[in-house]
Write an enzyme that holds these catalytic residues in place. Structure first.
Site, PDB file in Angstrom:
ATOM      1  N   HIS A   1       0.562   1.667   3.175  1.00  0.00           N
ATOM      2  CA  HIS A   1       0.089   0.364   2.804  1.00  0.00           C
ATOM      3  C   HIS A   1       1.169  -0.541   2.849  1.00  0.00           C
ATOM      4  O   HIS A   1       2.199  -0.531   2.391  1.00  0.00           O
ATOM      5  CB  HIS A   1      -0.862   0.440   1.700  1.00  0.00           C
ATOM      6  CG  HIS A   1      -2.210   1.137   1.947  1.00  0.00           C
ATOM      7  ND1 HIS A   1      -3.136   1.292   1.184  1.00  0.00           N
ATOM      8  CD2 HIS A   1      -2.480   2.032   2.871  1.00  0.00           C
ATOM      9  CE1 HIS A   1      -4.107   1.965   1.476  1.00  0.00           C
ATOM     10  NE2 HIS A   1      -3.516   2.506   2.566  1.00  0.00           N
TER      11      HIS A   1
ATOM     12  N   GLU B   1       1.359  -2.946   0.523  1.00  0.00           N
ATOM     13  CA  GLU B   1       1.847  -3.230  -0.812  1.00  0.00           C
ATOM     14  C   GLU B   1       2.784  -2.239  -0.886  1.00  0.00           C
ATOM     15  O   GLU B   1       3.999  -2.573  -1.672  1.00  0.00           O
ATOM     16  CB  GLU B   1       0.784  -3.060  -1.744  1.00  0.00           C
ATOM     17  CG  GLU B   1      -0.448  -4.011  -1.664  1.00  0.00           C
ATOM     18  CD  GLU B   1      -1.548  -3.677  -0.525  1.00  0.00           C
ATOM     19  OE1 GLU B   1      -1.268  -2.935   0.362  1.00  0.00           O
ATOM     20  OE2 GLU B   1      -2.745  -3.547  -0.874  1.00  0.00           O
TER      21      GLU B   1
ATOM     22  N   CYS C   1      -1.894   1.463  -4.534  1.00  0.00           N
ATOM     23  CA  CYS C   1      -1.035   0.754  -4.473  1.00  0.00           C
ATOM     24  C   CYS C   1      -1.199   0.055  -5.890  1.00  0.00           C
ATOM     25  O   CYS C   1      -0.255  -0.646  -6.399  1.00  0.00           O
ATOM     26  CB  CYS C   1      -1.540  -0.190  -3.291  1.00  0.00           C
ATOM     27  SG  CYS C   1      -1.158   0.304  -1.799  1.00  0.00           S
TER      28      CYS C   1
END
Ligand SMILES: Nc1ccn([C@H]2C[C@H](O)[C@@H](COP(=O)(O)O)O2)c(=O)n1
Ligand code: ZN
Length: 175
Positions: free
Chosen positions: A85, A87, A116
């Site tokens: 991801h 993040e 995350c």
């Protein structure tokens, strides 16, 4: 009346900080190869310095070993178990540079998932600004919200009405 080009006054329509940071997250998202959802994240220091950016992608950018599909019965054919991801990529990059993230804010295109959210909490980030919450009803998003609430991490929607930021690279040649 002074010609605009000769004005001694500062421009008024310059990019505001929030738009700049969310714009950088959006620009990073454009690097994503995900055919459906492109996410970017930008981590900003207390002095408005850019600490890190990231976008969603396969581990080490390997698009050959993993599928970008979703909705297949066999979960191993779906991207979700494999994709890193935005993040996490932004956090990893900041960590690789040994940056202390405790006073930093994260700007992100999509509300973080639970994984995350945990990583954001462990990094000590206390404020997250997101653009979209299109996965609001997913259990991962509900769990993420619980993590943020319980740990006192501020999670706010980006409210600036500036939804389209045009980057006209050639403007410099016309002015
Ligand atoms: N906060 C988030 C949420 C999702 N992502 C990534 C992971 C996938 O590449 C994509 C989600 O795919 P979809 O189910 O919307 O087709 O977005 C992320 O980086 N950060
Ligand atoms: Zn996530």
């Amino acid at each position: 009346m002074a010609h605009q080009g000769n004005s001694n006054q500062p421009r008024q329509d310059y990019l505001k900080w929030e738009d700049y940071f969310m714009g950088l997250a959006g620009l990073a998202a454009m690097r994503s190869k995900d055919p459906v959802t492109q996410v970017g994240a930008c981590i900003v220091g207390p002095d408005n310095s850019i600490v890190s950016v990231g976008y969603n992608g396969m581990p080490n950018g390997d698009d050959k070993s993993f599928s970008w599909g979703k909705g297949f019965e066999n979960n191993l054919e779906n991207k979700h178990l494999f994709v890193c991801h935005a993040e996490r990529n932004a956090l990893n990059y900041a960590r690789a540079n040994s940056t202390d993230l405790k006073l930093c804010t994260m700007y992100v295109i999509l509300y973080p998932c639970n994984e995350c959210a945990k990583a954001i909490a462990q990094a000590g980030i206390k404020k997250v600004v997101y653009y979209s919450n299109k996965h609001e009803k997913k259990v991962e998003t509900i769990a993420a919200r619980r993590i943020f609430e319980n740990l006192g991490i501020s999670i706010e929607p980006y409210t600036t009405p500036n939804k389209i930021i045009v980057i006209d690279l050639d403007k410099i040649n016309r002015t």
